[in-house]
Design a protein around this motif. Sequence first.
Motif, PDB file in Angstrom:
ATOM      1  N   LYS A  16       0.838  -1.204   0.000  1.00 47.50           N
ATOM      2  CA  LYS A  16       0.000   0.000   0.000  1.00 47.50           C
ATOM      3  C   LYS A  16       0.882   1.267   0.000  1.00 47.50           C
ATOM      4  O   LYS A  16       0.605   2.225  -0.735  1.00 47.50           O
ATOM      5  CB  LYS A  16      -0.906  -0.033   1.243  1.00 47.50           C
ATOM      6  N   GLN A  19       2.380   1.788  -3.421  1.00 48.56           N
ATOM      7  CA  GLN A  19       1.378   2.330  -4.359  1.00 48.56           C
ATOM      8  C   GLN A  19       1.127   3.812  -4.081  1.00 48.56           C
ATOM      9  O   GLN A  19       0.984   4.617  -5.007  1.00 48.56           O
ATOM     10  CB  GLN A  19       0.065   1.536  -4.232  1.00 48.56           C
ATOM     11  N   ASN A  23       1.710   6.666  -6.892  1.00 52.11           N
ATOM     12  CA  ASN A  23       0.618   7.575  -7.288  1.00 52.11           C
ATOM     13  C   ASN A  23       1.033   9.031  -7.137  1.00 52.11           C
ATOM     14  O   ASN A  23       0.772   9.855  -8.006  1.00 52.11           O
ATOM     15  CB  ASN A  23      -0.623   7.326  -6.414  1.00 52.11           C
ATOM     16  N   THR A  81       1.877  -5.496  -4.885  1.00 49.01           N
ATOM     17  CA  THR A  81       1.915  -4.094  -5.335  1.00 49.01           C
ATOM     18  C   THR A  81       1.444  -3.925  -6.781  1.00 49.01           C
ATOM     19  O   THR A  81       0.698  -3.000  -7.102  1.00 49.01           O
ATOM     20  CB  THR A  81       3.367  -3.536  -5.226  1.00 49.01           C
ATOM     21  N   LYS A  83      -0.492  -4.467 -10.176  1.00 50.53           N
ATOM     22  CA  LYS A  83      -1.811  -4.991 -10.570  1.00 50.53           C
ATOM     23  C   LYS A  83      -1.756  -5.691 -11.933  1.00 50.53           C
ATOM     24  O   LYS A  83      -2.383  -6.723 -12.132  1.00 50.53           O
ATOM     25  CB  LYS A  83      -2.819  -3.841 -10.611  1.00 50.53           C
ATOM     26  N   ALA A 138       6.165  -0.126  -9.943  1.00 51.18           N
ATOM     27  CA  ALA A 138       4.869   0.394  -9.452  1.00 51.18           C
ATOM     28  C   ALA A 138       4.492   1.649 -10.246  1.00 51.18           C
ATOM     29  O   ALA A 138       3.313   1.912 -10.504  1.00 51.18           O
ATOM     30  CB  ALA A 138       4.962   0.705  -7.962  1.00 51.18           C
TER      31      ALA A 138
END
Length: 467
Positions: A16, A19, A23, A81, A83, A138
Motif C-alpha cells: 500500500k 502504491q 501515485n 503491489t 496490478k 509500481a
Amino acid sequence: MRLVIKYGGTSISSAKDIQTVANYVNTLSKHNEIVIVCSATSGTTDDLIEISQSIKNENKNKAVQLASKIINRHKQLAKQTIKKSTIRKKLLEKLDVDFKELVALIEGMVLLGEVTARSMDYLISFGERLSIKLISFAINDLNKKSISLTGKEVGIVTDSNFGESIPLMDTTRLRVSKTIDQQFAKKIIPVIGGFTGADQHGHITTFGRGGSDYTATIIGTCIKADEIWLMSDIDGLMTADPKIVKNAKLLKEVSYIEAIEMALFGAKQIHPRTFEPLLTKKIPMKIRNSFNVKNEGTLVTDSPSISTKNTVKCVSSIRHNGLIDIRGGSMVGNPGTAAKIFTTLAKAGINVMMISQNPSESSITIVVKNTDLDKAVNALEMELLGKIIKKLEVTTDVAIIALIGLGMRGTVGVASKVFGAIQKNNVNVAMITQGSSELNLAFVVKNSDTNVAVQALHDAFELDKIN
Ligand SMILES: Nc1ncnc2c1ncn2[C@@H]1O[C@H](COP(=O)(O)OP(=O)(O)O)[C@@H](O)[C@H]1O
Ligand SMILES: N[C@@H](CC(=O)OP(=O)(O)O)C(=O)O
C-alpha cells in the motif's frame, strides 16, 4: 520544477505504501521533472547486516534463513503491489536475477569464511537494488515510464573507503547529469538506489548507515535541482523525537547548520554528510511525511526567514554509546598526550563522538559507539597503557543528550536551566561539552535516563510552544 525526492525505508515497507508513493510521484511528474532516490525497504539493511554477522559466526543456516526472509518479503511485495500481470511477471523475473546473485554471494562469503569491508558493501547494497525495482515497476503499473538505476549505474563514483566512502564529485557530476538528462529527454522517471556508489575499479561502495539522504543531495547538486525532499514517516524535523516526547512540535524552518547539528546528534536519522553538497549550492531542502503530503514539512535553507524567539530548537539523543575515562599523572603538562591518544584511536578506525579534558590535564574523557568500545579500549590498552596512561575507566550504555539552536549563542543562563531541570529529575550527568560555536550543548547520561532527560529539557525550554 526539478525535484529530487528521497523515500526512506519507512515510506516503502508495504504494498500500500509503495502504491501511495507511485501515485504521488505520477501526479507530481505531470508538472515537474522528478528523480526518485530510495532506500531499502524497512528492516532489509538490518537483515543484510545480520547475514554478515552470521557468516562471521560461521552460522551458515542463519545466513541462508535470513536471505530467504528477504527474498520472500520482496516477492510478496511485488505480487501485492503490481496490478498488471505482464508488469508483475517482468518484475519478478528481474528480482529473480538479484536473488540468485545474492544467494551466490552469501555462498561465496560462507566458503571464504570472511567478511571484508568490500564484500560487506556488496552484500548490503542488495537492499536498494531490490527496492528500486519495486518502486519503478509500481510507476510503470500506472502507465508512466520509469527506470531503476543503482548508484553505480547512475554514475556515482567514490573513493575506495568501503563502508564510509566519499564521492569524487567532479566525475560524479559529469556522469550523473548525463544519465539523468538522457532519461528526462525521454520523459522517464529515474528511480535511483540510495546509499551506494562504486569506486574507480567498479567495486560497490556505501556511504554508511542512513546514506540515502546523502545520495539525494549528491544527485540534487549534480542535476541542479530546485528542491530536494526527504520523505519519511514523520511530518518533518521536530523539537524532539516524537517517539519519546508526545508533545513534540514540528519545526517549520531551520538553517543548514542547525540541521547538521541535529543530524550529528541523532535527530531524525539523517546522514551527517547530507548537507555538505548543499552548503555551496544552497539548494533548499524539505523534510516531509510520505503519508501526509498536505503538510509542507520542515524547510531547511541557508538563512531561514522565520525567526523564532526560542534559544533552543531541538532536544535530541543518541543511545548505546560507551564512555572511556583515560587517566594518568604523566599526562599533566606533557605536550602531545592528546595527539598520541587520538592517533591511536584513529589508527584503529574509531570515530570519537565527544571529547572533554579536565583542566588539570590528568584525565581525558571520550565517548564512542558501544560497537566501537571494545576496539577502542583494546587499542588504547595495547599502545599506551603503562606509558602515558595509568588507568582506563569504562562505562557502557550511555546516551548523549544534546540541545541545539542558533539562538543559544551568547544567551546567558542556558546551562543553569539545563542542569536545574536535569537535577530535579534525579538524572546523573557523566560528562558535558559545548562546541565553541555555542550551537549545541551536549552531555552524557545513562541510557535508561534518556527519555526522562529529553522530556525534562523539552518542558524546561517550553518547546511545545515553539512558533
Ligand atoms: N527531532 C526529530 N524530528 C523528527 N524525527 C525524529 C527526530 N528525532 C528522531 N526522529 C525519528 O526519526 C525517524 C525517521 O528517520 P529514519 O528512520 O531515518 O526514516 P527513514 O528510514 O524513512 O529515512 C522518525 O520515525 C522519528 O522517530
Ligand atoms: N538502507 C540504508 C540507507 C538509508 O538511508 O536508509 P533509511 O533512509 O531508511 O534510513 C540504511 O538502512 O542505512
